[in-house]
Design an enzyme around this catalytic site. Sequence first.
Site, PDB file in Angstrom:
ATOM      1  N   CYS A 130       0.849  -1.189   0.000  1.00  0.00           N
ATOM      2  CA  CYS A 130       0.000   0.000   0.000  1.00  0.00           C
ATOM      3  C   CYS A 130       0.883   1.237   0.000  1.00  0.00           C
ATOM      4  O   CYS A 130       1.865   1.309   0.751  1.00  0.00           O
ATOM      5  CB  CYS A 130      -0.901   0.002   1.236  1.00  0.00           C
ATOM      6  SG  CYS A 130      -1.982   1.449   1.357  1.00  0.00           S
ATOM      7  N   HIS A 172      -9.006  -3.400  -2.601  1.00  0.00           N
ATOM      8  CA  HIS A 172      -8.057  -2.610  -1.808  1.00  0.00           C
ATOM      9  C   HIS A 172      -8.448  -1.133  -1.801  1.00  0.00           C
ATOM     10  O   HIS A 172      -8.506  -0.495  -0.736  1.00  0.00           O
ATOM     11  CB  HIS A 172      -6.657  -2.802  -2.392  1.00  0.00           C
ATOM     12  CG  HIS A 172      -5.572  -2.074  -1.674  1.00  0.00           C
ATOM     13  ND1 HIS A 172      -4.546  -2.721  -1.015  1.00  0.00           N
ATOM     14  CD2 HIS A 172      -5.319  -0.746  -1.517  1.00  0.00           C
ATOM     15  CE1 HIS A 172      -3.732  -1.824  -0.481  1.00  0.00           C
ATOM     16  NE2 HIS A 172      -4.174  -0.613  -0.779  1.00  0.00           N
ATOM     17  N   GLU A 173      -8.716  -0.571  -2.986  1.00  0.00           N
ATOM     18  CA  GLU A 173      -9.019   0.859  -3.066  1.00  0.00           C
ATOM     19  C   GLU A 173     -10.388   1.181  -2.474  1.00  0.00           C
ATOM     20  O   GLU A 173     -10.560   2.216  -1.820  1.00  0.00           O
ATOM     21  CB  GLU A 173      -8.934   1.343  -4.515  1.00  0.00           C
ATOM     22  CG  GLU A 173      -7.562   1.184  -5.153  1.00  0.00           C
ATOM     23  CD  GLU A 173      -6.432   1.785  -4.332  1.00  0.00           C
ATOM     24  OE1 GLU A 173      -6.655   2.816  -3.652  1.00  0.00           O
ATOM     25  OE2 GLU A 173      -5.326   1.218  -4.358  1.00  0.00           O
ATOM     26  N   HIS A 176     -10.165   1.467   1.212  1.00  0.00           N
ATOM     27  CA  HIS A 176      -9.652   2.771   1.651  1.00  0.00           C
ATOM     28  C   HIS A 176     -10.788   3.764   1.883  1.00  0.00           C
ATOM     29  O   HIS A 176     -10.715   4.603   2.796  1.00  0.00           O
ATOM     30  CB  HIS A 176      -8.716   3.360   0.589  1.00  0.00           C
ATOM     31  CG  HIS A 176      -7.279   3.005   0.766  1.00  0.00           C
ATOM     32  ND1 HIS A 176      -6.571   3.273   1.922  1.00  0.00           N
ATOM     33  CD2 HIS A 176      -6.396   2.419  -0.083  1.00  0.00           C
ATOM     34  CE1 HIS A 176      -5.324   2.866   1.780  1.00  0.00           C
ATOM     35  NE2 HIS A 176      -5.190   2.338   0.578  1.00  0.00           N
TER      36      HIS A 176
END
Length: 218
Positions: A130, A172-173, A176
Amino acid sequence: MPLERGSPVLAEQVEKLLAQPLPWPIVQAGDPVLRAAARPYEGELSDETLSALIAGMKETMHAAPGVGLAAPQIGLSVRIAVVEDSARERPGVAESTLATRGIVPLPFRVLVNPTYTRVGDETAAFFEGCLSVHGWQAVVARALRIRLRGADETGAALDEELSGWPARIVQHETDHLHGILYLDRAELRSLSTHEAVARRWTQPTPAEAARELGFDLP
């Protein structure tokens, strides 16, 4: 509570960011903006300002370099992310390894208010890093296939299935945007520096790392 439609707050934050030279600094773990659930984007920016923000995010992602960047990583608590993976810029990674990990090209795209749901029960576990946890990687088990919903920068609806590495990037994004870092989902015994991964754990799967570092794979 979400920003009111037409609120100047986000626009002011973006204008300040646009006044800074590129690439923009990437916020690192420990900053509260990475742990807050980002606000939905509700059209607060003009088309010109949104385009400039997206262009800046793209340049910052490329400069890092990375394959995804969420707005909280540049200090903006709003649900916008950009992703792109040429799938070829991995020096020393064999074609067989790319295939095992499901790494295929993911053209540049913008995700606005994205959500995902898993499709099927298959899970894949691989080392993941990351830009906001600089210098480290860890093994993360994620859904092999997902259904992505949301919109693009024009407001056009997104509703599609992704698999392999593109699905991992989107998970993953999107995480966030909900205050979740990959470390929250990682096997912490696998935590390794970039240098250690490059020296020891370049195998197609993390099976050897699991044996040597003492963690279980799904």
